[in-house]
Design a protein around this motif. Structure first.
Motif, PDB file in Angstrom:
ATOM      1  N   VAL A   1      -8.311   3.938  -4.868  1.00  0.00           N
ATOM      2  CA  VAL A   1      -8.514   2.740  -4.054  1.00  0.00           C
ATOM      3  C   VAL A   1      -9.999   2.467  -3.848  1.00  0.00           C
ATOM      4  N   GLN A   2     -10.779   3.506  -3.614  1.00  0.00           N
ATOM      5  CA  GLN A   2     -12.224   3.327  -3.460  1.00  0.00           C
ATOM      6  C   GLN A   2     -12.839   2.749  -4.727  1.00  0.00           C
ATOM      7  N   ASP A   3     -12.415   3.270  -5.886  1.00  0.00           N
ATOM      8  CA  ASP A   3     -12.927   2.753  -7.162  1.00  0.00           C
ATOM      9  C   ASP A   3     -12.574   1.283  -7.342  1.00  0.00           C
ATOM     10  N   ALA A   4     -11.350   0.915  -6.949  1.00  0.00           N
ATOM     11  CA  ALA A   4     -10.908  -0.471  -7.105  1.00  0.00           C
ATOM     12  C   ALA A   4     -11.761  -1.417  -6.267  1.00  0.00           C
TER      13      ALA A   4
ATOM     14  N   GLY B   1      -8.773 -18.418  -9.364  1.00  0.00           N
ATOM     15  CA  GLY B   1      -7.677 -19.134 -10.003  1.00  0.00           C
ATOM     16  C   GLY B   1      -7.012 -18.403 -11.145  1.00  0.00           C
ATOM     17  N   ARG B   2      -7.626 -17.338 -11.649  1.00  0.00           N
ATOM     18  CA  ARG B   2      -7.028 -16.617 -12.778  1.00  0.00           C
ATOM     19  C   ARG B   2      -5.833 -15.780 -12.339  1.00  0.00           C
ATOM     20  N   ALA B   3      -5.937 -15.179 -11.155  1.00  0.00           N
ATOM     21  CA  ALA B   3      -4.840 -14.368 -10.617  1.00  0.00           C
ATOM     22  C   ALA B   3      -5.068 -14.193  -9.128  1.00  0.00           C
ATOM     23  N   ARG B   4      -3.983 -13.981  -8.408  1.00  0.00           N
ATOM     24  CA  ARG B   4      -4.131 -13.654  -6.993  1.00  0.00           C
ATOM     25  C   ARG B   4      -4.857 -12.323  -6.868  1.00  0.00           C
ATOM     26  N   PHE B   5      -5.619 -12.178  -5.790  1.00  0.00           N
ATOM     27  CA  PHE B   5      -6.377 -10.938  -5.629  1.00  0.00           C
ATOM     28  C   PHE B   5      -5.450  -9.739  -5.560  1.00  0.00           C
ATOM     29  N   SER B   6      -4.331  -9.861  -4.842  1.00  0.00           N
ATOM     30  CA  SER B   6      -3.413  -8.726  -4.724  1.00  0.00           C
ATOM     31  C   SER B   6      -2.867  -8.311  -6.087  1.00  0.00           C
ATOM     32  N   THR B   7      -2.611  -9.289  -6.960  1.00  0.00           N
ATOM     33  CA  THR B   7      -2.132  -8.982  -8.309  1.00  0.00           C
ATOM     34  C   THR B   7      -3.192  -8.203  -9.075  1.00  0.00           C
ATOM     35  N   TRP B   8      -4.442  -8.695  -9.004  1.00  0.00           N
ATOM     36  CA  TRP B   8      -5.547  -8.004  -9.683  1.00  0.00           C
ATOM     37  C   TRP B   8      -5.711  -6.590  -9.141  1.00  0.00           C
ATOM     38  N   LEU B   9      -5.656  -6.441  -7.818  1.00  0.00           N
ATOM     39  CA  LEU B   9      -5.857  -5.132  -7.195  1.00  0.00           C
ATOM     40  C   LEU B   9      -4.770  -4.154  -7.628  1.00  0.00           C
ATOM     41  N   TYR B  10      -3.511  -4.581  -7.583  1.00  0.00           N
ATOM     42  CA  TYR B  10      -2.423  -3.703  -8.003  1.00  0.00           C
ATOM     43  C   TYR B  10      -2.559  -3.323  -9.476  1.00  0.00           C
TER      44      TYR B  10
ATOM     45  N   VAL C   1      -5.379  -3.035 -11.233  1.00  0.00           N
ATOM     46  CA  VAL C   1      -6.460  -2.049 -11.349  1.00  0.00           C
ATOM     47  C   VAL C   1      -5.987  -0.688 -10.850  1.00  0.00           C
ATOM     48  N   ILE C   2      -5.288  -0.672  -9.720  1.00  0.00           N
ATOM     49  CA  ILE C   2      -4.809   0.584  -9.146  1.00  0.00           C
ATOM     50  C   ILE C   2      -3.807   1.262 -10.071  1.00  0.00           C
ATOM     51  N   SER C   3      -2.830   0.507 -10.571  1.00  0.00           N
ATOM     52  CA  SER C   3      -1.800   1.118 -11.424  1.00  0.00           C
ATOM     53  C   SER C   3      -2.396   1.623 -12.734  1.00  0.00           C
ATOM     54  N   ASN C   4      -3.338   0.883 -13.317  1.00  0.00           N
ATOM     55  CA  ASN C   4      -3.972   1.340 -14.560  1.00  0.00           C
ATOM     56  C   ASN C   4      -4.777   2.611 -14.335  1.00  0.00           C
ATOM     57  N   ARG C   5      -5.487   2.659 -13.216  1.00  0.00           N
ATOM     58  CA  ARG C   5      -6.276   3.857 -12.905  1.00  0.00           C
ATOM     59  C   ARG C   5      -5.350   5.040 -12.633  1.00  0.00           C
ATOM     60  N   CYS C   6      -4.228   4.788 -11.983  1.00  0.00           N
ATOM     61  CA  CYS C   6      -3.259   5.856 -11.726  1.00  0.00           C
ATOM     62  C   CYS C   6      -2.720   6.420 -13.034  1.00  0.00           C
ATOM     63  N   ILE C   7      -2.432   5.547 -13.982  1.00  0.00           N
ATOM     64  CA  ILE C   7      -1.941   6.010 -15.287  1.00  0.00           C
ATOM     65  C   ILE C   7      -2.985   6.896 -15.951  1.00  0.00           C
ATOM     66  N   ASP C   8      -4.258   6.493 -15.860  1.00  0.00           N
ATOM     67  CA  ASP C   8      -5.330   7.318 -16.441  1.00  0.00           C
ATOM     68  C   ASP C   8      -5.324   8.725 -15.835  1.00  0.00           C
ATOM     69  N   LEU C   9      -5.163   8.795 -14.521  1.00  0.00           N
ATOM     70  CA  LEU C   9      -5.166  10.095 -13.851  1.00  0.00           C
ATOM     71  C   LEU C   9      -3.926  10.912 -14.204  1.00  0.00           C
ATOM     72  N   LEU C  10      -2.773  10.239 -14.298  1.00  0.00           N
ATOM     73  CA  LEU C  10      -1.546  10.958 -14.622  1.00  0.00           C
ATOM     74  C   LEU C  10      -1.591  11.548 -16.027  1.00  0.00           C
TER      75      LEU C  10
ATOM     76  N   GLY D   1       8.870 -11.051 -11.808  1.00  0.00           N
ATOM     77  CA  GLY D   1       7.774 -11.848 -12.354  1.00  0.00           C
ATOM     78  C   GLY D   1       6.425 -11.349 -11.885  1.00  0.00           C
ATOM     79  N   GLU D   2       6.330 -11.005 -10.604  1.00  0.00           N
ATOM     80  CA  GLU D   2       5.068 -10.484 -10.072  1.00  0.00           C
ATOM     81  C   GLU D   2       4.727  -9.134 -10.685  1.00  0.00           C
ATOM     82  N   ILE D   3       5.742  -8.297 -10.854  1.00  0.00           N
ATOM     83  CA  ILE D   3       5.513  -6.982 -11.468  1.00  0.00           C
ATOM     84  C   ILE D   3       5.048  -7.151 -12.914  1.00  0.00           C
ATOM     85  N   ALA D   4       5.661  -8.090 -13.622  1.00  0.00           N
ATOM     86  CA  ALA D   4       5.275  -8.352 -15.014  1.00  0.00           C
ATOM     87  C   ALA D   4       3.814  -8.788 -15.098  1.00  0.00           C
ATOM     88  N   GLU D   5       3.386  -9.611 -14.143  1.00  0.00           N
ATOM     89  CA  GLU D   5       1.993 -10.068 -14.144  1.00  0.00           C
ATOM     90  C   GLU D   5       1.044  -8.903 -13.883  1.00  0.00           C
ATOM     91  N   ILE D   6       1.395  -8.047 -12.941  1.00  0.00           N
ATOM     92  CA  ILE D   6       0.556  -6.895 -12.629  1.00  0.00           C
ATOM     93  C   ILE D   6       0.469  -5.938 -13.813  1.00  0.00           C
TER      94      ILE D   6
END
Length: 222
Positions: free
Chosen positions: A83-86, A100-109, A111-120, A180-185
Motif C-alpha cells: 500500500v505504501q508503494d502504491a 478520465g482514463r480510470a477511476r482512482f480506486s480502479t487504478w489503486l486496486y 496496482v495493489i493486486s499486481n504488486r501482490c502477485i509479484d510478492l506471491l 465488470g469492475e473486477i475485469a477492469e482492475i
C-alpha cells in the motif's frame, strides 16, 4: 484592425480573465474543505503539488487498500509495504496522471493486486501470522471463537487458491465489486473473471468440504 474586431478581441480577453479568476476561486474554495471533493478533483490538486490533497486521498483509500492487500497476501508487513508503494506512485507520478482514463480506486486496486502477485511469486520462507486477540467478553467468548475459527479456515483455504482466483474472489466477496469492475482492475474480460470466480468457488468447496457449516454453504449457492 476595425472597431468590431477590436471589441471582439477585448470581449474574449475579458471572458478569459473571468474564467481564470473563477478557476482560482474554485481551487481556493476547494482547498478549504478537501474531504468533500471527489477523487478526480483531489488528483488535480495533487498535480499542483498540494500535499494536503494527497493526505486526504490517502486517508480516504488506505484502509480498503490495506484490507485488499492483506486478504491476498495474508501478511501484515507485506500488505503495508504494498500500500505504501502504491501511494508513493501517486505522489511521484502526479504530473503524468491522466484524468478520465480510470477511476482512482480502479487504478489503486490494479496496482495493489499486481504488486501482490509479484510478492506471491517471489521465493520466500512462509511465516505463521499471529492471530488477533479476542475481546475480553466472557458472555460472547464462544461465539467469538466460532467466528474466529470460521474466519481462519476460510483464510487458510483462500491462501491455497491460485493467485488470479484468489484476487477475483477477494474483490467479489470482500469489496462487493461487479464482474465488470473486477475485469477492469485485472485488465481482462468479464467472461474471464466469471471463469476465475467459478473455478475459485469450486476449489474452495473442495477445500472446505470437511468443515461443513456456514462457510461451505456460502459457496454452494453459486
Amino acid at each position: 484592425m476595425g472597431l468590431p474586431s477590436m471589441k471582439k478581441d477585448l470581449d474574449a480577453d475579458e471572458a478569459q480573465k473571468a474564467a481564470d479568476a473563477r478557476k482560482a476561486e474554485i481551487v481556493k474554495a476547494k482547498s478549504l474543505n478537501l474531504s468533500t471533493l471527489p477523487d478526480e478533483d483531489l488528483l488535480e490538486l495533487i498535480r499542483q503539488d498540494n500535499e494536503t490533497a494527497f493526505r486526504t486521498l490517502v486517508d480516504r483509500h488506505v484502509d480498503r487498500g490495506y484490507a485488499v492487500a492483506y486478504r491476498i497476501l495474508r501478511n501484515a508487513s507485506d500488505a503495508e509495504d504494498v500500500v505504501q508503494d502504491a501511494f508513493l506512485q501517486v505522489w511521484t507520478r502526479r504530473a503524468v496522471w491522466q484524468a478520465g482514463r480510470a477511476r482512482f480506486s480502479t487504478w489503486l486496486y490494479r496496482v495493489i493486486s499486481n504488486r501482490c502477485i509479484d510478492l506471491l511469486r517471489r521465493p520466500r520462507i512462509e511465516t505463521m501470522e499471529t492471530l488477533p486477540e479476542l475481546e475480553d467478553d466472557r458472555s460472547d467468548q464462544m461465539q467469538s471463537l466460532a467466528r474466529q475459527e470460521a474466519s481462519d479456515l476460510l483464510q487458510e483455504a483462500m491462501g491455497k487458491l491460485p493467485d488470479q482466483q484468489r484476487i477475483a474472489l477477494v474483490f467479489s466477496y470482500t469489496e462487493n465489486l461487479s464482474n465488470g469492475e473486477i475485469a477492469e482492475i485485472m485488465e481482462t474480460s468479464i467472461s474471464a473473471v466469471e471463469a476465475l470466480l467459478k473455478r475459485g468457488r469450486q476449489k474452495l468447496r473442495h477445500l472446505l468440504r470437511n468443515t461443513g457449516g456456514e462457510i461451505l454453504s456460502t459457496f454452494t449457492k453459486y
